[in-house]
Design an enzyme around this catalytic site. Structure first.
Site, mmCIF file in Angstrom:
data_model
loop_
_atom_site.group_PDB
_atom_site.id
_atom_site.type_symbol
_atom_site.label_atom_id
_atom_site.label_comp_id
_atom_site.label_asym_id
_atom_site.label_seq_id
_atom_site.Cartn_x
_atom_site.Cartn_y
_atom_site.Cartn_z
ATOM 1 N N HIS A 93 24.340 -13.435 -8.480
ATOM 2 C CA HIS A 93 23.096 -14.067 -8.037
ATOM 3 C C HIS A 93 22.376 -13.247 -6.966
ATOM 4 O O HIS A 93 21.437 -13.735 -6.333
ATOM 5 C CB HIS A 93 23.384 -15.478 -7.511
ATOM 6 C CG HIS A 93 22.250 -16.427 -7.707
ATOM 7 N ND1 HIS A 93 21.936 -16.966 -8.930
ATOM 8 C CD2 HIS A 93 21.347 -16.948 -6.840
ATOM 9 C CE1 HIS A 93 20.895 -17.773 -8.806
ATOM 10 N NE2 HIS A 93 20.518 -17.779 -7.549
ATOM 11 N N ASP A 157 22.061 -24.840 -1.728
ATOM 12 C CA ASP A 157 21.323 -25.706 -2.646
ATOM 13 C C ASP A 157 21.794 -25.556 -4.083
ATOM 14 O O ASP A 157 21.675 -26.483 -4.883
ATOM 15 C CB ASP A 157 19.823 -25.401 -2.578
ATOM 16 C CG ASP A 157 19.185 -25.917 -1.295
ATOM 17 O OD1 ASP A 157 19.817 -26.727 -0.610
ATOM 18 O OD2 ASP A 157 18.051 -25.509 -0.988
ATOM 19 N N GLU A 273 15.606 -30.870 4.893
ATOM 20 C CA GLU A 273 14.950 -29.674 4.379
ATOM 21 C C GLU A 273 13.456 -29.964 4.256
ATOM 22 O O GLU A 273 12.960 -30.978 4.743
ATOM 23 C CB GLU A 273 15.532 -29.250 3.019
ATOM 24 C CG GLU A 273 16.849 -28.512 3.122
ATOM 25 C CD GLU A 273 17.181 -27.682 1.887
ATOM 26 O OE1 GLU A 273 16.252 -27.402 1.078
ATOM 27 O OE2 GLU A 273 18.354 -27.308 1.713
#
Length: 524
Positions: A93, A157, A273
């Site tokens: 990633h 997340d 957030e």
């Protein structure tokens, strides 16, 4: 027989490759318990990452069966007269090729092959921790701990990231204001250093290595095991979103909410957030699909004269047995906030579904062919004292009304970060993460092209530099030595010292482009 012929052919091809620094036959003689692969498909996969912005082809890919496999490989690289580089790769990633290496070996930490594989997460219920393999994905750590009614305290997340990968950066999400980043919730590590030594480290045992590796961008060792702190897992989550047209009111409320981190659980939210909406088309994007298509939110209808809205995203964890007091606790907290009254959006869902919310959106994007596209992401830590200037210059200036992806923004408390780690953050007690999570799409629209978005990222960084906004990149990417020295600032001397101690030949994580490998002489 066919397999052996294919392997022999691949090795012969590799031996004559220009610039090859190792003989593949040397690797085969190491006798790994896992699998050393020269398969073109394996090599191609390890040459790419989520960012899609760079490509670097390794000589081979190691699928380790144990930490000893990793140590055997790195020790061979360290002791080799010619030397070769080694990079650990989790779920791939990375954005800018950080886990790639040219002509070296990529250690594919995530995924299991055959019967020989690393241990699954081991939960010690009474001690409230889990021991997890460095390549374990956080979603699998969660599944293992939930069997005991427990869960890690701090998250990212997106859960389909590896344990070693996030701990090598920091690992942040909306719980960081209270629990700190994931690197603040680790008791112990097993690490293979750049010398091929397999060492256990913690705050008391090999502490210098422990603090170096956490947030160390893979420069000092490969994490093969992490002992992660756990807490009782809630059953459900009250997920709330409210909108603001005034940036000052938005940041004031965010900062107020994170100031409650020391209060009793009934007097604070569990997750804080937020995100910026500059494009009505993105108000229901993959990151904000919370809003109902049947009740579309119009920026103009909410008094956003600047064309920008700000969304505060908060949650309250609870159990079925405490649900009766939930409404009262939430109401008491909401009364102190200054959001647009008509903009409250609420839903209740299982805890696991909330944590895994991004993966569900990922599946939708994959089905439309919109996931495996270039991702020129830019993540910045912005000091609280300059966040208003950033808003005016970037959100209301450079970005215009098209963003091609979500823009996250939320504050964190610096006292939840251990300054002994390798991570660099702004020198203020409160700082913000601003994450521009954009995708480059081939739609013909100029503002969605990779070149346009990459140039815009550079424009944002240039604006911060010229305005004297001392931002720090999270998941940093630089191309020159001078830029890295500037990034680490006062920490550079220690960072360099640790590198020379734990990876003196500079063979690890060369995709970060911080140090160049040195193969000129054997360093005992």
């Amino acid at each position: 027989m066919a397999t052996k012929l294919l392997l022999t052919f691949a090795i012969c091809r590799l031996i004559v490759t220009v610039g090859l620094t190792l003989n593949p036959m040397e690797l085969l003689r190491l006798g790994f318990d896992g699998q050393l692969s020269f398969d073109p498909a394996d090599v191609e996969s390890a040459s790419l990452d989520f960012g899609g912005l760079s490509r670097s082809e390794p000589t081979a890919v190691l699928h380790p069966a144990s930490a000893e496999d990793v140590a055997r490989l790195v020790q061979s690289a360290y002791e080799s007269s010619r030397g070769f580089t080694v990079s650990a790769r989790g779920h791939g990633h990375s954005i800018n090729g950080q886990a790639q290496t040219a002509n070296g070996v990529v250690v594919q930490m995530s995924g299991r092959l055959g019967s020989r594989k690393p241990d699954k997460p081991r939960v010690l219920e009474k001690m409230r921790y889990v021991d997890a393999w460095g390549g374990e994905l956080w979603i699998d750590v969660l599944r293992s701990t939930l069997e005991y009614g427990l869960a890690p305290k701090s998250w990212t997340d997106y859960l389909y990231l590896s344990v070693g990968g996030t701990l090598s950066n920091a690992g942040i999400s909306g719980q960081a204001f209270h629990h700190g980043p994931q690197i603040s919730n680790v008791y112990e590590l097993d690490v293979v250093t750049g010398k091929g030594e397999l060492l256990t480290c913690s705050q008391k045992q090999n502490p210098e290595l422990f603090h170096a590796v956490l947030g160390g961008l893979g420069q000092f060792g490969i994490i093969t095991r992490a002992r992660i702190a756990l807490e009782p897992a809630p059953q459900r989550v009250r997920w709330i979103r409210v909108l603001y047209s005034n940036f000052t009111a938005f940041t004031h409320d965010q900062e107020y909410l994170i100031s409650l981190h020391g209060q009793h659980s009934s007097q604070k939210f569990d997750y804080v957030e937020g995100f910026v909406i500059v494009d009505e088309g993105l108000i229901n994007n993959w990151r904000s699909s919370f809003f109902s298509p049947r009740n579309p939110v119009k920026i103009a209808s909410l008094g956003a004269s600047s064309g920008v809205l700000y969304c505060l995203e908060i949650t309250k964890n609870y159990h079925e047995s405490t649900a009766e007091t939930l409404d009262q606790e939430v109401e008491a907290l909401m009364q102190k906030l200054n959001f647009i009254p008509a903009s409250v959006f609420t839903t209740d869902l299982p805890y696991v579904d909330f944590l895994d919310r991004v993966h569900k959106a990922e599946l939708k994007l994959r089905s439309k062919g919109l996931w495996e596209v270039p991702h020129p992401w830019l993540n910045l830590f912005v000091p609280k004292s300059r966040i208003d200037d950033f808003d005016k210059g970037v959100f209301k200036g450079i970005l215009g009304n098209k963003t091609s992806g979500p823009i996250l923004i939320y504050p964190m408390n610096k006292n939840k970060w251990d300054e002994r780690s390798s991570v660099v953050v702004p020198d203020e007690e409160v700082f913000y993460l601003v994450a521009l999570l954009r995708s480059a799409l081939d739609t013909g629209e100029e503002t969605q092209k990779l070149e346009y978005l990459s140039n815009q990222n550079r424009e944002i960084l240039r604006f911060c530099d010229e305005a004297g906004i001392n931002v720090k990149q999270y998941l940093p990417h630089y191309t020159t030595h001078e830029e890295w020295v500037d990034h680490f600032g006062d920490k550079w001397a220690l960072f360099h010292q640790r590198k020379m101690e734990f990876d003196p030949r500079r063979i690890l994580a060369t995709g970060q482009r911080i140090f160049n490998p040195s193969f000129t002489s054997h360093m005992a």
